[in-house]
Design a protein around this motif. Sequence first.
Motif, PDB file in Angstrom:
ATOM      1  N   ASN A 272       0.281  -1.171   0.070  1.00 28.87           N
ATOM      2  CA  ASN A 272      -0.238   0.356  -0.203  1.00 28.87           C
ATOM      3  C   ASN A 272       0.334   1.424   0.180  1.00 28.87           C
ATOM      4  N   ASN A 273       0.907   2.157  -0.415  1.00 29.90           N
ATOM      5  CA  ASN A 273       1.263   3.302  -0.703  1.00 29.90           C
ATOM      6  C   ASN A 273       1.117   4.472   0.546  1.00 29.90           C
ATOM      7  N   ILE A 274       0.017   3.739   1.377  1.00 35.67           N
ATOM      8  CA  ILE A 274       0.439   4.840   2.510  1.00 35.67           C
ATOM      9  C   ILE A 274       1.261   4.309   3.736  1.00 35.67           C
ATOM     10  N   VAL A 275       1.623   2.943   3.676  1.00 44.62           N
ATOM     11  CA  VAL A 275       2.415   2.293   3.965  1.00 44.62           C
ATOM     12  C   VAL A 275       3.638   2.158   4.242  1.00 44.62           C
ATOM     13  N   TYR A 276       3.766   2.350   2.602  1.00 46.04           N
ATOM     14  CA  TYR A 276       5.167   2.425   1.773  1.00 46.04           C
ATOM     15  C   TYR A 276       5.903   3.420   2.616  1.00 46.04           C
ATOM     16  N   TRP A 277       4.629   5.341   2.377  1.00 45.22           N
ATOM     17  CA  TRP A 277       5.647   6.434   3.095  1.00 45.22           C
ATOM     18  C   TRP A 277       5.664   5.953   4.478  1.00 45.22           C
ATOM     19  N   ALA A 278       4.880   5.776   5.199  1.00 49.21           N
ATOM     20  CA  ALA A 278       4.892   5.614   6.887  1.00 49.21           C
ATOM     21  C   ALA A 278       6.005   5.221   6.962  1.00 49.21           C
ATOM     22  N   GLY A 279       6.628   4.031   5.720  1.00 46.77           N
ATOM     23  CA  GLY A 279       7.957   3.396   6.929  1.00 46.77           C
ATOM     24  C   GLY A 279       9.519   4.069   6.039  1.00 46.77           C
ATOM     25  N   THR A 280       9.034   4.953   5.103  1.00 45.02           N
ATOM     26  CA  THR A 280       9.564   5.600   4.884  1.00 45.02           C
ATOM     27  C   THR A 280      10.473   6.651   5.655  1.00 45.02           C
TER      28      THR A 280
ATOM     29  N   VAL B  14      11.954  -1.894  10.259  1.00 46.88           N
ATOM     30  CA  VAL B  14      11.976  -1.063   8.653  1.00 46.88           C
ATOM     31  C   VAL B  14      11.662  -1.730   7.389  1.00 46.88           C
ATOM     32  N   LEU B  15      13.693  -2.188   7.454  1.00 45.08           N
ATOM     33  CA  LEU B  15      14.157  -2.625   5.957  1.00 45.08           C
ATOM     34  C   LEU B  15      12.826  -4.015   5.696  1.00 45.08           C
TER      35      LEU B  15
END
Length: 93
Positions: free
Chosen positions: A2-10, A53-54
């Motif tokens: 999911n796009n939100i999960v990706y940006w939250a992880g970043t 996180v990685l």
Amino acid sequence: MNNIVYWAGTFALGCFVFALACAVIRMLRGPTAPDRILALDTMYINGMLILLVLGLQFNSSLYFDIALLISLFGFVGSVAMAKFLLRGEVIEP
């Protein structure tokens, strides 16, 4: 992913890297030995969190195993350094 999960992880990864950099500065400039030991504790915890996180972002379980090893060795190292500061030796005769 999911796009939100990706940006939250970043974002979380960036925060942990910033905290790791702050801990490195404290370890280098720390006025006393306990300050430096606390900075090392913070460094291994932040390194472990970066690996977690990685592992979430790359969807690999290998990162979780490495993070577990870092946490175990970091805890043992922290206990040994604290005992050395208190008593002047790690292994008592």
